[in-house]
Write a protein that holds these residues in place. Structure first.
Motif, PDB file in Angstrom:
ATOM      1  N   ALA A 414       0.828  -1.207   0.000  1.00  0.00           N
ATOM      2  CA  ALA A 414       0.000   0.000   0.000  1.00  0.00           C
ATOM      3  C   ALA A 414       0.861   1.256   0.000  1.00  0.00           C
ATOM      4  O   ALA A 414       0.551   2.231  -0.695  1.00  0.00           O
ATOM      5  CB  ALA A 414      -0.925   0.000   1.212  1.00  0.00           C
ATOM      6  N   SER A 415       1.955   1.256   0.751  1.00  0.00           N
ATOM      7  CA  SER A 415       2.798   2.449   0.826  1.00  0.00           C
ATOM      8  C   SER A 415       3.433   2.767  -0.526  1.00  0.00           C
ATOM      9  O   SER A 415       3.692   3.929  -0.834  1.00  0.00           O
ATOM     10  CB  SER A 415       3.888   2.267   1.890  1.00  0.00           C
ATOM     11  N   VAL A 416       3.662   1.731  -1.341  1.00  0.00           N
ATOM     12  CA  VAL A 416       4.254   1.940  -2.669  1.00  0.00           C
ATOM     13  C   VAL A 416       3.171   2.191  -3.718  1.00  0.00           C
ATOM     14  O   VAL A 416       3.232   3.164  -4.473  1.00  0.00           O
ATOM     15  CB  VAL A 416       5.119   0.727  -3.080  1.00  0.00           C
ATOM     16  N   PHE A 417       2.170   1.328  -3.763  1.00  0.00           N
ATOM     17  CA  PHE A 417       1.158   1.394  -4.828  1.00  0.00           C
ATOM     18  C   PHE A 417       0.303   2.654  -4.746  1.00  0.00           C
ATOM     19  O   PHE A 417       0.016   3.290  -5.759  1.00  0.00           O
ATOM     20  CB  PHE A 417       0.248   0.165  -4.766  1.00  0.00           C
ATOM     21  N   PHE A 418      -0.121   3.025  -3.550  1.00  0.00           N
ATOM     22  CA  PHE A 418      -1.033   4.163  -3.401  1.00  0.00           C
ATOM     23  C   PHE A 418      -0.332   5.501  -3.625  1.00  0.00           C
ATOM     24  O   PHE A 418      -0.996   6.531  -3.733  1.00  0.00           O
ATOM     25  CB  PHE A 418      -1.684   4.154  -2.024  1.00  0.00           C
ATOM     26  N   GLY A 419       0.995   5.496  -3.690  1.00  0.00           N
ATOM     27  CA  GLY A 419       1.708   6.738  -3.960  1.00  0.00           C
ATOM     28  C   GLY A 419       1.340   7.345  -5.296  1.00  0.00           C
ATOM     29  O   GLY A 419       1.539   8.544  -5.528  1.00  0.00           O
ATOM     30  N   ALA A 420       0.769   6.530  -6.201  1.00  0.00           N
ATOM     31  CA  ALA A 420       0.387   7.017  -7.526  1.00  0.00           C
ATOM     32  C   ALA A 420      -0.989   7.669  -7.544  1.00  0.00           C
ATOM     33  O   ALA A 420      -1.405   8.209  -8.571  1.00  0.00           O
ATOM     34  CB  ALA A 420       0.402   5.852  -8.529  1.00  0.00           C
ATOM     35  N   MET A 421      -1.700   7.647  -6.413  1.00  0.00           N
ATOM     36  CA  MET A 421      -3.061   8.182  -6.402  1.00  0.00           C
ATOM     37  C   MET A 421      -3.102   9.701  -6.561  1.00  0.00           C
ATOM     38  O   MET A 421      -4.079  10.247  -7.066  1.00  0.00           O
ATOM     39  CB  MET A 421      -3.765   7.791  -5.099  1.00  0.00           C
ATOM     40  N   THR A 422      -2.051  10.391  -6.117  1.00  0.00           N
ATOM     41  CA  THR A 422      -2.001  11.850  -6.249  1.00  0.00           C
ATOM     42  C   THR A 422      -0.605  12.269  -6.703  1.00  0.00           C
ATOM     43  O   THR A 422       0.348  11.495  -6.625  1.00  0.00           O
ATOM     44  CB  THR A 422      -2.309  12.556  -4.916  1.00  0.00           C
ATOM     45  N   TYR A 423      -0.486  13.514  -7.111  1.00  0.00           N
ATOM     46  CA  TYR A 423       0.817  14.035  -7.521  1.00  0.00           C
ATOM     47  C   TYR A 423       1.807  14.062  -6.365  1.00  0.00           C
ATOM     48  O   TYR A 423       3.019  13.948  -6.569  1.00  0.00           O
ATOM     49  CB  TYR A 423       0.672  15.446  -8.076  1.00  0.00           C
ATOM     50  N   ILE A 424       1.307  14.253  -5.145  1.00  0.00           N
ATOM     51  CA  ILE A 424       2.206  14.381  -4.003  1.00  0.00           C
ATOM     52  C   ILE A 424       2.389  13.072  -3.258  1.00  0.00           C
ATOM     53  O   ILE A 424       3.033  13.037  -2.212  1.00  0.00           O
ATOM     54  CB  ILE A 424       1.719  15.473  -3.028  1.00  0.00           C
ATOM     55  N   GLY A 425       1.830  11.980  -3.771  1.00  0.00           N
ATOM     56  CA  GLY A 425       1.958  10.694  -3.099  1.00  0.00           C
ATOM     57  C   GLY A 425       3.378  10.154  -3.093  1.00  0.00           C
ATOM     58  O   GLY A 425       3.750   9.382  -2.219  1.00  0.00           O
ATOM     59  N   ASN A 426       4.187  10.571  -4.057  1.00  0.00           N
ATOM     60  CA  ASN A 426       5.576  10.126  -4.125  1.00  0.00           C
ATOM     61  C   ASN A 426       6.390  11.219  -4.822  1.00  0.00           C
ATOM     62  O   ASN A 426       5.891  11.877  -5.741  1.00  0.00           O
ATOM     63  CB  ASN A 426       5.685   8.805  -4.892  1.00  0.00           C
ATOM     64  N   GLY A 427       7.619  11.395  -4.374  1.00  0.00           N
ATOM     65  CA  GLY A 427       8.454  12.477  -4.884  1.00  0.00           C
ATOM     66  C   GLY A 427       8.555  12.572  -6.399  1.00  0.00           C
ATOM     67  O   GLY A 427       8.385  13.655  -6.971  1.00  0.00           O
ATOM     68  N   PRO A 428       8.820  11.447  -7.101  1.00  0.00           N
ATOM     69  CA  PRO A 428       8.988  11.544  -8.560  1.00  0.00           C
ATOM     70  C   PRO A 428       7.714  11.922  -9.309  1.00  0.00           C
ATOM     71  O   PRO A 428       7.797  12.400 -10.442  1.00  0.00           O
ATOM     72  CB  PRO A 428       9.469  10.142  -8.960  1.00  0.00           C
ATOM     73  N   ASN A 429       6.538  11.746  -8.694  1.00  0.00           N
ATOM     74  CA  ASN A 429       5.290  12.122  -9.378  1.00  0.00           C
ATOM     75  C   ASN A 429       5.307  13.590  -9.773  1.00  0.00           C
ATOM     76  O   ASN A 429       5.029  13.955 -10.928  1.00  0.00           O
ATOM     77  CB  ASN A 429       4.072  11.873  -8.480  1.00  0.00           C
ATOM     78  N   PHE A 430       5.606  14.428  -8.808  1.00  0.00           N
ATOM     79  CA  PHE A 430       5.618  15.867  -9.053  1.00  0.00           C
ATOM     80  C   PHE A 430       6.722  16.232 -10.034  1.00  0.00           C
ATOM     81  O   PHE A 430       6.579  17.126 -10.867  1.00  0.00           O
ATOM     82  CB  PHE A 430       5.809  16.611  -7.728  1.00  0.00           C
ATOM     83  N   MET A 431       7.852  15.523  -9.930  1.00  0.00           N
ATOM     84  CA  MET A 431       8.968  15.789 -10.821  1.00  0.00           C
ATOM     85  C   MET A 431       8.609  15.462 -12.272  1.00  0.00           C
ATOM     86  O   MET A 431       8.872  16.245 -13.185  1.00  0.00           O
ATOM     87  CB  MET A 431      10.180  14.965 -10.391  1.00  0.00           C
ATOM     88  N   VAL A 432       7.992  14.302 -12.484  1.00  0.00           N
ATOM     89  CA  VAL A 432       7.575  13.893 -13.833  1.00  0.00           C
ATOM     90  C   VAL A 432       6.540  14.865 -14.380  1.00  0.00           C
ATOM     91  O   VAL A 432       6.595  15.265 -15.555  1.00  0.00           O
ATOM     92  CB  VAL A 432       7.021  12.447 -13.810  1.00  0.00           C
TER      93      VAL A 432
END
Length: 472
Positions: A414-432
């Motif tokens: 859950a800590s890995v998969f759900f990071g894709a639910m929002t832009y801020i869920g994981n650091g690289p999301n916002f970067m991409v």
């Protein structure tokens, strides 16, 4: 994200009833009031609505808003609660986070990968799959920074928003679930005593199912997107199907960064550290990463940087937004942790609640401390201590504590998969997102991303993973 407010309300109410007569007089140990989580909720709402409803103000002043809210929360902790430990821990975690992000961004910015082939559904699926595999070797951040530019280049002239969204789903998040290197929460679990191979053994099947489903859905989007009649990249020696890498010397810097991840005092006790009221703060790793970031940038081939469209703008945006997130999330995480450790919280702890609870907060909070809070609560509910390595090893082995492997797997996935639910869920999301926007792609706003892509596409897949692995 919008379920965060009522859950925090319930947490605060439970805590106030169960702890109102047991709060210590030492302000450093006081449970924060619920209202102190309002700046965090306000920041999330502004990130979600700002680009849509007051774009001019937001783009001009978002940095001031993030820093002001973070400063307020941290000042309240230091002055009113007389608790300097939590703000300093948050600041140290932020520096560690940004040191890694910066080093990977700089190192990969000097590497140019080009593929001389047509942008077909199969070519894109193959590139996304390779990116997912590499996420376990160089982390989701490293893989995102390394593959986003060739991905954009491959689809030049036919790029759509869904291309970037699926890249975030697959490469920036779900891909990194197989090794502790893949994502920060898994690495923290490794430092606490979870065996290195544990994630590969227990996460492989859910990883394969989630990836297969996402790539299948991506194909249905992609099959109606007509490929260009000629390859996007310049032919190499008149042949297609050739991969070229420029700036390969930066791969050395990338290897140093990945190796530097393991320079932790938990693994190497001889490393110098800063001790603050019993809390060990590392700095050697961070100094190495920031040094590598500087050297990799100044030694990079300028022509490669130019061809990559390298800019500090995406890094600046992540740096400033996450100041606000790390600063304001302190009381939110503390309230969650206290509730999970309470008697009511312990009774509610099951693989299902751990999966959805970890997932919900990993969508809007930094997933590393969220992972630690939920693992600590899960272990405490069964009489184990996350600070005792032998307890963690036994918990991961499943030999002593009932359902411990299932519980730990639910939290890890859950800590890995759900990071894709929002832009801020994981650091690289916002970067991409920032790199895509710099390339001229109109990315959906925060809320639009959730309701248009995360909920209809990703959430059903997350439900399938829960149903087959944790529901019973």
């Amino acid at each position: 994200m919008f379920a965060t407010l009522p859950l925090l309300c319930h947490t605060a109410a439970t805590l106030s009833k169960g702890m109102e007569h047991s709060l210590p007089t030492d302000g450093s140990l006081m449970t924060p009031s619920f209202w102190l989580a309002i700046p965090f909720i306000a920041l999330l709402l502004m990130i979600a609505t700002g680009p849509l409803f007051f774009a001019g103000f937001w783009h001009k002043h978002y940095a001031k808003v993030a820093i002001l809210l973070a400063t307020f929360v941290m000042a309240y902790y230091c002055i009113v609660l007389e608790n300097k430990i939590k703000p300093i821990e948050a600041a140290a975690e932020y520096i560690q986070f940004m040191a890694l992000i910066t080093a990977l961004y700089m190192a990969t910015g000097g590497i140019s990968i080009k593929v001389a082939t047509r942008a077909t559904p199969l070519a894109n699926i193959l590139l996304l799959f390779i990116g997912a595999l590499f996420a376990n070797l160089i982390g989701t951040t490293g893989a995102s920074m390394l593959f986003i530019r060739p991905y954009l280049g491959l689809n030049k002239g036919r790029i759509k928003v869904y291309h970037i969204v699926f890249f975030i789903f697959i490469v920036s998040n779900i891909g990194g679930a197989l090794t502790p290197i893949g994502d920060p929460p898994l690495f923290l679990g490794f430092l606490k005593g979870v065996p290195f191979e544990w994630t590969l053994i227990h996460n492989s099947l859910p990883w394969c199912i989630a990836l297969l489903m996402l790539l299948s859905i991506f194909y249905f989007f992609e099959r109606n997107n007509r490929p260009l009649s000629t390859p996007n990249q310049v032919m190499l020696d008149g042949r297609s199907g050739i991969v070229s890498i420029a700036g390969s010397k930066n791969l050395i810097w990338l290897v140093i960064v990945i190796g530097g991840v393991f320079l932790d005092p938990t693994i190497f006790p001889w490393l110098p550290t800063i001790d603050y009221h019993g809390h060990t703060i590392s700095f050697v790793r961070e100094l190495i990463m920031l040094t590598v970031a500087t050297l990799s940038y100044y030694s990079a081939n300028k022509a490669v940087l130019l061809s990559n469209g390298f800019s500090f703008a995406p890094l600046n945006e992540v740096c400033l937004i996450f100041i606000g997130i790390f600063g304001t999330m302190i009381p939110a995480l503390e309230l969650i942790g206290k509730f999970a450790a309470s008697e009511v919280g312990k009774q509610l702890i099951t693989p299902t609640t751990l999966y959805w609870g970890t997932g919900l907060f990993s969508s809007v909070l930094d997933n590393a401390p969220t992972y630690l809070n939920f693992v600590a609560a899960s272990m405490a509910a069964q009489g184990a201590d996350i600070e005792v390595v032998a307890n963690v090893q036994a918990y991961a082995a499943g030999a002593i504590y009932p359902d411990s492997v299932t519980r730990l797997s639910a939290i890890a996935l859950a800590s890995v998969f759900f990071g894709a639910m929002t832009y801020i869920g994981n650091g690289p999301n916002f970067m991409v997102k920032a790199i895509a926007e710099q390339a001229g792609i109109a990315m959906p706003p925060f809320g639009n991303y959730i309701f248009r892509f995360s909920m209809p596409i990703l959430l059903p897949i997350l439900f399938v993973i829960w149903f087959f692995f944790f529901a019973s």
